[in-house]
Write a protein that holds these residues in place. Structure first.
Motif, PDB file in Angstrom:
ATOM      1  N   ALA A 263      40.470  58.399 -90.908  1.00  0.00           N
ATOM      2  CA  ALA A 263      39.720  57.003 -90.954  1.00  0.00           C
ATOM      3  C   ALA A 263      40.616  55.944 -90.660  1.00  0.00           C
ATOM      4  O   ALA A 263      40.417  54.854 -89.987  1.00  0.00           O
ATOM      5  CB  ALA A 263      38.768  56.795 -92.173  1.00  0.00           C
ATOM      6  N   THR A 264      41.743  55.856 -91.586  1.00  0.00           N
ATOM      7  CA  THR A 264      42.391  54.876 -91.321  1.00  0.00           C
ATOM      8  C   THR A 264      43.373  54.687 -89.805  1.00  0.00           C
ATOM      9  O   THR A 264      44.064  53.569 -89.616  1.00  0.00           O
ATOM     10  CB  THR A 264      43.728  54.749 -92.447  1.00  0.00           C
ATOM     11  OG1 THR A 264      44.384  56.061 -92.108  1.00  0.00           O
ATOM     12  CG2 THR A 264      43.094  54.804 -93.677  1.00  0.00           C
ATOM     13  N   GLN A 265      43.132  55.647 -89.190  1.00  0.00           N
ATOM     14  CA  GLN A 265      43.761  55.554 -87.814  1.00  0.00           C
ATOM     15  C   GLN A 265      43.040  54.866 -86.923  1.00  0.00           C
ATOM     16  O   GLN A 265      43.644  54.545 -85.902  1.00  0.00           O
ATOM     17  CB  GLN A 265      44.163  56.842 -87.417  1.00  0.00           C
ATOM     18  CG  GLN A 265      45.251  57.863 -88.192  1.00  0.00           C
ATOM     19  CD  GLN A 265      45.176  59.161 -87.953  1.00  0.00           C
ATOM     20  OE1 GLN A 265      45.240  60.051 -88.755  1.00  0.00           O
ATOM     21  NE2 GLN A 265      45.582  59.563 -86.737  1.00  0.00           N
ATOM     22  N   TYR A 266      41.826  54.662 -86.961  1.00  0.00           N
ATOM     23  CA  TYR A 266      40.986  54.126 -86.357  1.00  0.00           C
ATOM     24  C   TYR A 266      40.919  52.362 -86.429  1.00  0.00           C
ATOM     25  O   TYR A 266      40.385  52.085 -87.529  1.00  0.00           O
ATOM     26  CB  TYR A 266      39.474  54.567 -86.415  1.00  0.00           C
ATOM     27  CG  TYR A 266      39.282  55.881 -86.022  1.00  0.00           C
ATOM     28  CD1 TYR A 266      39.345  56.398 -84.570  1.00  0.00           C
ATOM     29  CD2 TYR A 266      39.310  56.786 -86.807  1.00  0.00           C
ATOM     30  CE1 TYR A 266      39.102  57.673 -84.206  1.00  0.00           C
ATOM     31  CE2 TYR A 266      39.394  58.465 -86.474  1.00  0.00           C
ATOM     32  CZ  TYR A 266      39.204  58.703 -85.232  1.00  0.00           C
ATOM     33  OH  TYR A 266      38.969  59.937 -84.988  1.00  0.00           O
ATOM     34  N   THR A 267      41.220  51.715 -85.501  1.00  0.00           N
ATOM     35  CA  THR A 267      41.164  50.158 -85.775  1.00  0.00           C
ATOM     36  C   THR A 267      39.652  49.668 -85.490  1.00  0.00           C
ATOM     37  O   THR A 267      38.884  50.334 -84.845  1.00  0.00           O
ATOM     38  CB  THR A 267      41.968  49.578 -84.628  1.00  0.00           C
ATOM     39  OG1 THR A 267      41.516  49.623 -83.211  1.00  0.00           O
ATOM     40  CG2 THR A 267      43.394  49.998 -84.778  1.00  0.00           C
ATOM     41  N   ASN A 268      39.328  48.536 -86.084  1.00  0.00           N
ATOM     42  CA  ASN A 268      38.008  47.839 -86.061  1.00  0.00           C
ATOM     43  C   ASN A 268      37.949  47.833 -84.322  1.00  0.00           C
ATOM     44  O   ASN A 268      36.469  47.873 -84.264  1.00  0.00           O
ATOM     45  CB  ASN A 268      37.919  46.899 -86.874  1.00  0.00           C
ATOM     46  CG  ASN A 268      37.907  47.191 -88.236  1.00  0.00           C
ATOM     47  OD1 ASN A 268      37.743  48.167 -88.673  1.00  0.00           O
ATOM     48  ND2 ASN A 268      38.202  46.199 -89.174  1.00  0.00           N
ATOM     49  N   LYS A 269      38.800  47.160 -83.754  1.00  0.00           N
ATOM     50  CA  LYS A 269      38.509  46.832 -82.308  1.00  0.00           C
ATOM     51  C   LYS A 269      38.290  48.294 -81.596  1.00  0.00           C
ATOM     52  O   LYS A 269      37.298  48.287 -80.842  1.00  0.00           O
ATOM     53  CB  LYS A 269      39.691  46.205 -81.710  1.00  0.00           C
ATOM     54  CG  LYS A 269      39.588  45.703 -80.366  1.00  0.00           C
ATOM     55  CD  LYS A 269      40.684  44.988 -79.881  1.00  0.00           C
ATOM     56  CE  LYS A 269      40.592  44.531 -78.504  1.00  0.00           C
ATOM     57  NZ  LYS A 269      41.665  43.629 -77.962  1.00  0.00           N
TER      58      LYS A 269
ATOM     59  N   ASP B 137      28.544  56.018 -96.436  1.00  0.00           N
ATOM     60  CA  ASP B 137      28.967  54.972 -97.322  1.00  0.00           C
ATOM     61  C   ASP B 137      30.232  54.310 -96.930  1.00  0.00           C
ATOM     62  O   ASP B 137      30.263  53.143 -96.976  1.00  0.00           O
ATOM     63  CB  ASP B 137      29.009  55.417 -98.947  1.00  0.00           C
ATOM     64  CG  ASP B 137      27.730  55.324 -99.537  1.00  0.00           C
ATOM     65  OD1 ASP B 137      26.496  55.300 -99.007  1.00  0.00           O
ATOM     66  OD2 ASP B 137      27.787  56.269-100.750  1.00  0.00           O
ATOM     67  N   TYR B 138      31.216  55.183 -96.518  1.00  0.00           N
ATOM     68  CA  TYR B 138      32.457  54.705 -95.985  1.00  0.00           C
ATOM     69  C   TYR B 138      32.200  53.872 -94.826  1.00  0.00           C
ATOM     70  O   TYR B 138      32.716  52.870 -94.668  1.00  0.00           O
ATOM     71  CB  TYR B 138      33.555  55.713 -95.975  1.00  0.00           C
ATOM     72  CG  TYR B 138      34.732  55.462 -95.294  1.00  0.00           C
ATOM     73  CD1 TYR B 138      35.701  54.461 -96.052  1.00  0.00           C
ATOM     74  CD2 TYR B 138      34.953  55.405 -93.909  1.00  0.00           C
ATOM     75  CE1 TYR B 138      36.886  54.026 -95.207  1.00  0.00           C
ATOM     76  CE2 TYR B 138      35.833  55.075 -93.306  1.00  0.00           C
ATOM     77  CZ  TYR B 138      36.974  54.300 -94.002  1.00  0.00           C
ATOM     78  OH  TYR B 138      38.082  53.822 -93.502  1.00  0.00           O
ATOM     79  N   TRP B 139      31.708  54.490 -93.772  1.00  0.00           N
ATOM     80  CA  TRP B 139      31.510  53.984 -92.377  1.00  0.00           C
ATOM     81  C   TRP B 139      30.641  52.756 -92.435  1.00  0.00           C
ATOM     82  O   TRP B 139      30.980  51.772 -91.689  1.00  0.00           O
ATOM     83  CB  TRP B 139      31.120  54.939 -91.360  1.00  0.00           C
ATOM     84  CG  TRP B 139      32.198  55.985 -91.081  1.00  0.00           C
ATOM     85  CD1 TRP B 139      32.326  57.353 -91.489  1.00  0.00           C
ATOM     86  CD2 TRP B 139      33.664  55.820 -90.376  1.00  0.00           C
ATOM     87  NE1 TRP B 139      33.502  57.926 -91.329  1.00  0.00           N
ATOM     88  CE2 TRP B 139      34.443  57.085 -90.715  1.00  0.00           C
ATOM     89  CE3 TRP B 139      34.282  54.710 -89.907  1.00  0.00           C
ATOM     90  CZ2 TRP B 139      35.663  57.034 -90.205  1.00  0.00           C
ATOM     91  CZ3 TRP B 139      35.650  55.079 -89.335  1.00  0.00           C
ATOM     92  CH2 TRP B 139      36.142  56.096 -89.543  1.00  0.00           C
TER      93      TRP B 139
END
Length: 335
Positions: free
Chosen positions: A183-189, A227-229
């Motif tokens: 999860a932490t490797q994917y940026t919001n952009k 819940d996370y995404w």
């Protein structure tokens, strides 16, 4: 992706994560019905590319899915794609049933040269152009990106942005399959480029982790992933598809390391209504039976915009078809 083919690719990451056993599956009540006539709830099914070539593709009911992802169609080291026999005919058959077809690139064992192909503007531009040409060649409805682990690097976001710029004017979809473990490797952009996101809510453990036997796709994993995404990352629930496994993993003596759902219920009579089977030799096969697939579909109807299946040809037939269970739940929600 995905499922059993990612063992080696995810071993180091999973080794840092404790494997929790699945909990009870509470009944989920859908508060809002799907509007009558709506087709907004997705049922995404993955199909192996080699099954397209060997003519085994249409062994499921196309009317019970909305999107068909062909996994995996990857370029060579120069960024060029070769011909996939049978794909044009499959696309035509799917379109006749109003099913959208996407080429899924990458995979849990994606070619190592993807890192090089997206590393600079020039090679990335060539790859993006090749992908766009692929959608035109086979009249595809879009591209599904399944790059995981080390492939989600500092160049991943630029790759997604560039791909979106080329596909959007063609009215082609851009989707992805993601695992929360990365999860932490994917940026919001990067995430914002996707029309929808398929959450791989399975492979919590498996044969690559023999010291951690247990359910690889427990119900509580589905709850936590959604819940996370939707919560932590703020992605609209309509853009999320909950991944459902049509296969199981075995631990211990007397069981195979992996089996399709069809083989599980054929080998172990009565297994269709359970999530695990323990054999006389002591080993246990863990999977999602009919009741759990139904519960997860109901959960997705409440908290997501669809479900995703890995993979379609692992399903059983007749009354034990998991795809039929999903279809029945979706249709019931539209009434």
């Amino acid at each position: 992706m995905m499922s059993k083919n990612i063992w080696c690719a995810i071993f180091l990451v999973i080794a840092m994560i404790s494997c929790k056993k699945g909990g009870a599956k509470p009944e989920v009540k859908v508060d809002d019905k799907i509007p009558a006539g709506s087709t907004s709830f997705r049922v995404v099914g993955y199909l192996r590319a080699h099954n397209v070539e060997d003519g085994q593709a249409i062994k499921f009911d196309l009317s019970k899915i909305t999107h068909l992802n062909i996994a995996f169609i990857n370029p060579d080291a120069a960024g060029n794609f070769t011909t996939l026999d049978g794909l044009s005919a499959l696309v035509a058959a799917a379109h006749a049933k109003n099913v959208k077809v996407l080429a899924s690139i990458g995979g849990g064992l994606a070619p190592a040269y993807y890192t090089t192909l997206i590393a600079d503007n020039s090679s990335r531009a060539k790859l993006v152009s090749s992908i766009a040409a692929l959608t035109d060649q086979y009249n595809l409805d879009g591209i599904d990106v399944d790059l995981e682990g080390t492939f989600v690097d500092g160049n991943y976001e630029a790759f997604m942005v560039d791909l979106k710029k080329v596909l959007q004017p063609k009215s082609k979809l851009l989707t992805t399959a993601i695992a929360t473990v990365y999860a932490t490797q994917y940026t919001n952009k990067a995430l914002a480029q996707f029309d929808f996101i398929n959450i791989m809510s399975y492979d919590k453990t498996g044969p690559w982790k023999p010291e951690k036997p247990g359910q690889h796709s427990p119900y509580n994993m589905a709850v936590e992933d959604l819940d996370y995404w939707a919560g932590t990352r703020g992605i609209a629930k309509e853009k999320l598809s909950l991944g459902l496994p049509f296969y199981g993993y075995g631990f211990g003596a007397g069981v195979r390391e992996d089996m399709t759902f069809a083989d599980i219920i054929k080998t172990y009579p009565g297994a269709e209504d359970k999530d695990e089977v323990t054999v006389a030799a002591g080993g246990t096969m863990y999977y999602n039976g009919k009741t759990t697939i139904k519960s997860k579909t109901t959960l997705a109807l409440q908290k997501a915009g669809g479900v995703m299946v890995w993979q379609l040809l692992q399903d059983a037939g007749g009354a034990n078809s998991l795809l039929s269970i999903i279809d029945a739940e979706v249709k019931a929600a539209k009434k």
